[in-house]
Scaffold this motif. Structure first.
Motif, mmCIF file in Angstrom:
data_model
loop_
_atom_site.group_PDB
_atom_site.id
_atom_site.type_symbol
_atom_site.label_atom_id
_atom_site.label_comp_id
_atom_site.label_asym_id
_atom_site.label_seq_id
_atom_site.Cartn_x
_atom_site.Cartn_y
_atom_site.Cartn_z
ATOM 1 N N UNK A 161 5.578 -11.303 39.595
ATOM 2 C CA UNK A 161 4.400 -11.858 39.735
ATOM 3 C C UNK A 161 4.458 -13.096 40.984
ATOM 4 N N UNK A 162 5.171 -12.645 41.954
ATOM 5 C CA UNK A 162 5.393 -13.381 43.145
ATOM 6 C C UNK A 162 4.076 -13.067 44.029
ATOM 7 N N UNK A 163 3.618 -14.179 44.664
ATOM 8 C CA UNK A 163 2.347 -14.214 45.509
ATOM 9 C C UNK A 163 2.811 -13.621 46.641
ATOM 10 N N UNK A 164 1.641 -12.647 47.548
ATOM 11 C CA UNK A 164 1.663 -12.548 48.867
ATOM 12 C C UNK A 164 0.492 -12.929 49.667
ATOM 13 N N UNK A 165 0.542 -13.095 50.948
ATOM 14 C CA UNK A 165 -0.530 -13.585 51.645
ATOM 15 C C UNK A 165 -0.700 -12.775 52.912
ATOM 16 N N UNK A 166 -1.819 -12.463 53.419
ATOM 17 C CA UNK A 166 -1.869 -11.680 54.519
ATOM 18 C C UNK A 166 -3.073 -12.572 55.245
ATOM 19 N N UNK A 167 -2.897 -12.970 56.462
ATOM 20 C CA UNK A 167 -3.610 -13.978 57.288
ATOM 21 C C UNK A 167 -4.086 -13.154 58.551
#
Length: 502
Positions: free
Chosen positions: A78-84
């Motif tokens: 359930x780890x969050x990932x982010x794309x910026x």
């Protein structure tokens, strides 16, 4: 980082507001959609934050609300990932009142007050509903949002009939003002702004409740090229007038379909859609080790439904459902936390926890809504590649009936919505709600409002829960209720009514 160690963040309650705080903290612009869950793998070490809730103004993620350092109920899948996107510079947060900006003398893009658009979908005829007011685009809250409201939007845009009204930010979170709430259209209004609502800018919502619409025409009538984000299988349906010799009529409740185009989907024989009104709408079931089982709705979304529709041999996906919307399956739950990019040939090619690995029950069975001949009330005649348009009659969405009673004014309450009949849960069901229904059906006064499947358990989806009427409403759907795809009931709780015909 906390206490000298790096740890990950759980995805419970994570949204684009939280992601934007991370991107701003890193000096990386604005957040973009992550292609799929766990696109960057699982983390290791402690899970440091859970249920993160940012307001959007914070300079660092640690300033946002959460359960506290190290307090969570999560696993690393359930780890969050982010794309910026560093080329989208972060704008300083602003808080403008709706009246703080005068309407421009030249409307943006030639659009006038009350214009609507659909944003975030695969084409111009599906997406998050946005409306123009005072020179600013804003969103619509999903409180009471339904198919008649979506129908007005689709017609205003020249996109044909409404296939579905989406809730819960199905097409992503909007930004800016929430301009309309508790929209109630009869269905015949020429513009969304003509429908009843609480008034411009009056709401009690967040962007996680942004409303959307899916229209029957899958693109503007002159569309001939496929968008870069779509595969050819997803766009087997088209509305190119030159292909049929028939001019486009996007406002009709029929669509043009060539049987040659329809044959794009390839059935694998290892996935089926069950419990719906046809083979292209229903609960997702997959075949493994000689037996059929269901798919859990954890992380289930539109990209996953696209793959399921393709593998089922159907047209493009129209929606993804959860919470056992098409009834509870039997047998094992075979897949959980499915994460597709949307281009895979089979659902089993997507990320998942492994065959039979899950933490679910059948009340979480996932489903898919795919385009098929029955979705538009069409009968497709197999005559080469000739186009046929044969509308078939069906009840109108929102139609109500009473079933299994001794006469027409008593029985189990059933509602027609989204191509099928469903029931009403008895949570909060009372004599006031029964009174509204009896009056709506021309059945006089309400004598009783029995619950607990007094008239026998129904079948199909449970469409309404926590119905709360004041008593003076003219129709049951005008009463307060939980949105159509959310409930905590089973058919042993189906609501009934006994009316006294006048």
């Amino acid at each position: 980082m906390h206490g000298g160690s790096w740890g990950s963040v759980c995805d419970d309650d994570w949204d684009v507001v939280d992601a934007n705080v991370v991107c701003r903290q890193l000096g990386c612009g604005l957040a973009l959609p992550v292609p799929r869950p766990l696109a960057f793998g699982q983390g290791r070490g402690p899970i440091l934050l859970d249920n993160v809730e940012c307001r959007g103004q914070e300079a660092a993620l640690s300033e946002c609300g959460s359960r506290g350092w190290g307090v969570h109920n999560c696993f690393h899948y359930e780890d969050v990932a982010v794309l910026c996107d560093e080329f989208l510079p972060t704008q300083p947060p602003t808080r403008k009142m709706l009246t703080s900006r005068a309407p421009p003398t030249t409307p943006p893009n030639g659009k006038s007050e009350g214009s609507v658009r659909l944003v975030g979908g695969a084409n111009l005829c599906q997406g998050r509903v946005e409306i123009l007011h005072g020179g600013l685009w804003g969103t619509v809250c999903d409180d009471d949002w339904g198919l008649p409201d979506a129908a007005v939007v689709c017609r205003q845009l020249g996109c044909g009939a409404a296939m579905a009204a989406t809730t819960n930010a199905f097409f992503g979170y909007g930004t800016g003002h929430i301009l309309l709430d508790n929209v109630h259209c009869e269905g015949g209004e020429p513009r969304l702004a003509a429908c009843q609502s609480l008034g411009w800018g009056v709401h009690n919502c967040g962007h996680h409740e942004d409303a959307g619409a899916l229209c029957a025409v899958l693109g503007p009538p002159t569309l001939t090229a496929l968008p870069s984000s779509a595969t050819r299988e997803d766009w087997a349906w088209h509305t190119d007038p030159s292909a049929t010799g028939v001019g486009p009529q996007p406002s009709r409740e029929t669509a043009l379909l060539t049987t040659a185009a329809w044959a794009a989907g390839k059935k694998s024989g290892r996935l089926r859609l069950v419990g719906g009104p046809g083979p292209c709408r229903g609960r997702v079931e997959v075949l493994h080790a000689g037996g059929w089982g269901t798919v859990c709705d954890d992380d289930w979304d539109f990209a996953d439904a696209r793959v399921a529709c393709r593998e089922a041999g159907c047209g493009p996906a129209l929606g993804a459902t959860g919470l056992g919307h098409f009834g509870y399956g039997r047998g094992p739950v075979l897949l959980d936390n499915v994460g597709c990019a949307g281009t895979e040939a089979r659902l089993s090619d997507c990320f998942h926890l492994g065959w039979g690995q899950h933490n679910c029950g059948h009340h979480e069975d996932a489903g898919a809504l795919c385009a098929g001949p029955e979705e538009l009330g069409l009968q497709v005649q197999q005559d080469g590649s000739e186009t046929t348009r044969v509308p078939t009659p069906r009840p109108r969405d929102g139609h109500l009936r009473l079933v299994n009673g001794a006469h027409r004014c008593e029985g189990r309450v059933e509602l027609y919505l989204g191509q099928r009949w469903g029931t009403v849960c008895d949570d909060a069901w009372d004599l006031r709600a029964a009174g509204v229904l009896c009056r709506q059906l021309g059945c006089g006064q309400a004598l009783a409002a029995p619950g607990e499947a007094h008239f026998g358990p129904g079948r199909g989806p449970i469409l309404l829960d926590n119905v709360k009427c004041r008593g003076e409403e003219s129709a049951l759907l005008l009463c307060s209720h939980i949105r159509w795809d959310a409930h905590n009931c089973d058919h042993s709780e189906d609501a009934g009514v006994l009316c006294q015909p006048s």
